[in-house]
Scaffold this active site. Structure first.
Site, mmCIF file in Angstrom:
data_model
loop_
_atom_site.group_PDB
_atom_site.id
_atom_site.type_symbol
_atom_site.label_atom_id
_atom_site.label_comp_id
_atom_site.label_asym_id
_atom_site.label_seq_id
_atom_site.Cartn_x
_atom_site.Cartn_y
_atom_site.Cartn_z
ATOM 1 N N HIS A 106 0.837 -1.190 0.000
ATOM 2 C CA HIS A 106 0.000 0.000 0.000
ATOM 3 C C HIS A 106 0.877 1.248 0.000
ATOM 4 O O HIS A 106 1.778 1.378 0.817
ATOM 5 C CB HIS A 106 -0.902 -0.005 1.235
ATOM 6 C CG HIS A 106 -1.773 1.197 1.334
ATOM 7 N ND1 HIS A 106 -2.034 1.802 2.531
ATOM 8 C CD2 HIS A 106 -2.433 1.904 0.398
ATOM 9 C CE1 HIS A 106 -2.839 2.834 2.327
ATOM 10 N NE2 HIS A 106 -3.092 2.915 1.045
ATOM 11 N N TYR A 160 10.775 11.706 -13.728
ATOM 12 C CA TYR A 160 11.891 10.760 -13.681
ATOM 13 C C TYR A 160 12.308 10.474 -12.240
ATOM 14 O O TYR A 160 12.559 9.327 -11.867
ATOM 15 C CB TYR A 160 13.101 11.288 -14.458
ATOM 16 C CG TYR A 160 12.941 11.338 -15.957
ATOM 17 C CD1 TYR A 160 11.991 10.582 -16.633
ATOM 18 C CD2 TYR A 160 13.758 12.158 -16.724
ATOM 19 C CE1 TYR A 160 11.855 10.634 -18.003
ATOM 20 C CE2 TYR A 160 13.635 12.218 -18.111
ATOM 21 C CZ TYR A 160 12.682 11.450 -18.735
ATOM 22 O OH TYR A 160 12.559 11.503 -20.101
ATOM 23 N N MET A 195 3.067 12.366 -17.041
ATOM 24 C CA MET A 195 4.129 13.304 -17.390
ATOM 25 C C MET A 195 3.537 14.439 -18.218
ATOM 26 O O MET A 195 2.829 14.194 -19.206
ATOM 27 C CB MET A 195 5.230 12.608 -18.201
ATOM 28 C CG MET A 195 6.387 13.527 -18.559
ATOM 29 S SD MET A 195 7.585 12.777 -19.693
ATOM 30 C CE MET A 195 8.399 11.619 -18.597
ATOM 31 N N ASP A 205 -4.873 3.755 -4.766
ATOM 32 C CA ASP A 205 -4.933 4.328 -3.421
ATOM 33 C C ASP A 205 -6.004 5.420 -3.356
ATOM 34 O O ASP A 205 -5.986 6.354 -4.148
ATOM 35 C CB ASP A 205 -3.569 4.908 -3.060
ATOM 36 C CG ASP A 205 -3.415 5.194 -1.573
ATOM 37 O OD1 ASP A 205 -4.435 5.349 -0.887
ATOM 38 O OD2 ASP A 205 -2.266 5.261 -1.114
ATOM 39 N N TYR A 254 5.122 10.915 -24.196
ATOM 40 C CA TYR A 254 4.343 11.320 -23.028
ATOM 41 C C TYR A 254 3.363 10.244 -22.560
ATOM 42 O O TYR A 254 2.386 10.534 -21.885
ATOM 43 C CB TYR A 254 3.632 12.665 -23.254
ATOM 44 C CG TYR A 254 4.630 13.762 -23.509
ATOM 45 C CD1 TYR A 254 5.395 14.269 -22.465
ATOM 46 C CD2 TYR A 254 4.850 14.246 -24.796
ATOM 47 C CE1 TYR A 254 6.339 15.258 -22.697
ATOM 48 C CE2 TYR A 254 5.798 15.225 -25.036
ATOM 49 C CZ TYR A 254 6.537 15.726 -23.986
ATOM 50 O OH TYR A 254 7.482 16.697 -24.212
ATOM 51 N N ASP A 282 6.326 4.552 -21.581
ATOM 52 C CA ASP A 282 6.334 4.247 -23.011
ATOM 53 C C ASP A 282 7.700 3.749 -23.473
ATOM 54 O O ASP A 282 8.662 3.700 -22.709
ATOM 55 C CB ASP A 282 5.877 5.467 -23.820
ATOM 56 C CG ASP A 282 6.774 6.682 -23.661
ATOM 57 O OD1 ASP A 282 8.016 6.539 -23.587
ATOM 58 O OD2 ASP A 282 6.235 7.809 -23.627
#
Length: 151
Positions: free
Chosen positions: A22, A118, A79, A69, A136, A30
């Site tokens: 959790h 990143y 992104m 969550d 993206y 990608d």
């Protein structure tokens, strides 16, 4: 294959998703993402590759078993497009659709700047790289819980 499981869910991917706890993040990225480098920095140090799939197809399979969550204000992130933070590329809209479908309600993907993404991906539990070449197509999903009684 196993009955009732999406065939995209390989043994390695199922292990990874079930080993997450959790609050752990999964980086779903990608084909252009520096996945090997980033995966080495994650908690598990693992990279699972799903070649030949679109990002939406991979997201659908993963979200069919991964609880998101609901204690966090931004459990699903994307992104941001460099130079145009308001842009929502088709690949992101498709994953948004899969996320909303899986959660049963709209759950907006919160944008993260490229280099911040990143860093957040390095702090994730693991990385799953999809063969989708569209830019993206990079997401973070925070694992939630499935509550219930033991036994």
């Amino acid at each position: 294959m196993l009955k009732g499981l999406d065939p995209v869910l390989s043994a390695d991917l199922l292990w990874l998703l079930s080993a997450m706890g959790h609050g752990d993040d999964l980086a779903l990225v990608d084909a252009n993402h520096p996945a090997e480098t980033i995966a080495r920095a994650t908690t598990s140090g693992r990279l699972v590759r799903l070649p030949g799939l679109t990002m939406a197809r991979a997201a659908r399979a993963i979200l069919s078993v991964l609880p998101i969550d609901d204690f966090e204000p931004a459990p699903a992130r994307r992104m941001l497009v460099v130079g145009d933070a308001q842009a929502v590329p088709v690949v992101q809209a498709q994953v948004q659709h899969e996320l909303d479908r899986a959660t049963g309600a709209p759950l907006p993907l919160v944008g993260i700047e490229r280099f911040a993404f990143y860093e957040a991906a390095k702090a994730a539990f693991a990385v799953v790289q999809v063969g989708d070449p569209r830019p993206y197509g990079c997401f973070l999903f925070r694992k939630g819980v499935i509550a219930g009684e033991p036994g």
